[in-house]
Design a protein around this motif. Structure first.
Motif, PDB file in Angstrom:
ATOM      1  N   ASP A  17       0.834  -1.181   0.000  1.00 20.01           N
ATOM      2  CA  ASP A  17       0.000   0.000   0.000  1.00 20.01           C
ATOM      3  C   ASP A  17       0.876   1.241   0.000  1.00 20.01           C
ATOM      4  O   ASP A  17       2.084   1.166   0.210  1.00 20.01           O
ATOM      5  N   GLY A  18       0.242   2.363  -0.211  1.00 19.14           N
ATOM      6  CA  GLY A  18       0.936   3.638  -0.130  1.00 19.14           C
ATOM      7  C   GLY A  18       2.073   3.758  -1.120  1.00 19.14           C
ATOM      8  O   GLY A  18       1.988   3.316  -2.258  1.00 19.14           O
ATOM      9  N   LYS A  19       3.141   4.341  -0.653  1.00 22.18           N
ATOM     10  CA  LYS A  19       4.297   4.622  -1.493  1.00 22.18           C
ATOM     11  C   LYS A  19       4.954   3.359  -2.030  1.00 22.18           C
ATOM     12  O   LYS A  19       5.480   3.349  -3.128  1.00 22.18           O
ATOM     13  N   ALA A  20       4.927   2.278  -1.248  1.00 25.80           N
ATOM     14  CA  ALA A  20       5.609   1.036  -1.638  1.00 25.80           C
ATOM     15  C   ALA A  20       5.079   0.489  -2.957  1.00 25.80           C
ATOM     16  O   ALA A  20       5.852  -0.017  -3.770  1.00 25.80           O
ATOM     17  N   ARG A  21       3.782   0.612  -3.194  1.00 26.43           N
ATOM     18  CA  ARG A  21       3.258   0.037  -4.434  1.00 26.43           C
ATOM     19  C   ARG A  21       3.657   0.846  -5.663  1.00 26.43           C
ATOM     20  O   ARG A  21       3.539   0.377  -6.794  1.00 26.43           O
ATOM     21  N   PHE A  22       4.149   2.067  -5.479  1.00 27.84           N
ATOM     22  CA  PHE A  22       4.674   2.862  -6.596  1.00 27.84           C
ATOM     23  C   PHE A  22       6.188   2.713  -6.711  1.00 27.84           C
ATOM     24  O   PHE A  22       6.729   2.724  -7.810  1.00 27.84           O
TER      25      PHE A  22
END
Length: 92
Positions: A17-22
């Motif tokens: 989720d959040g920044k990690a998935r980008f």
């Protein structure tokens, strides 16, 4: 369950989720395109005097293409993976 020794590890079965998935697709595509562009450049021209320049040019062109492709493909790949795992587990 969180794997020990992995900073920021995700519990098994949870999605990023959040920044990690980008960030993840950007990093993984950079690594893959870096290696693949080197191999393809070498197979096309060998260790030519301008090998590094051509390799970096291929990397700079290929990385954004791979990153955008990853962002577009990841949802479908997740669904396909879940389906395949379901088929495998139903046969076991």
């Amino acid at each position: 369950m969180v794997k020990k020794g992995c900073a920021g590890a995700l519990p098994t079965g949870e999605r990023m989720d959040g920044k990690a998935r980008f960030i993840f697709p950007i990093i993984i595509t950079a690594i893959i395109v870096f290696v693949v562009s080197a191999v393809v450049t070498y197979s096309n021209i060998g260790l030519h005097p301008d090998f590094v320049l051509r390799w970096l040019k291929a990397f700079i062109i290929g990385w954004p293409v791979a990153a955008v492709t990853a962002f577009v493909a990841i949802p479908s790949v997740r669904r396909a993976t879940a389906w395949i795992v379901g088929v495998i587990e139903s046969r076991a």
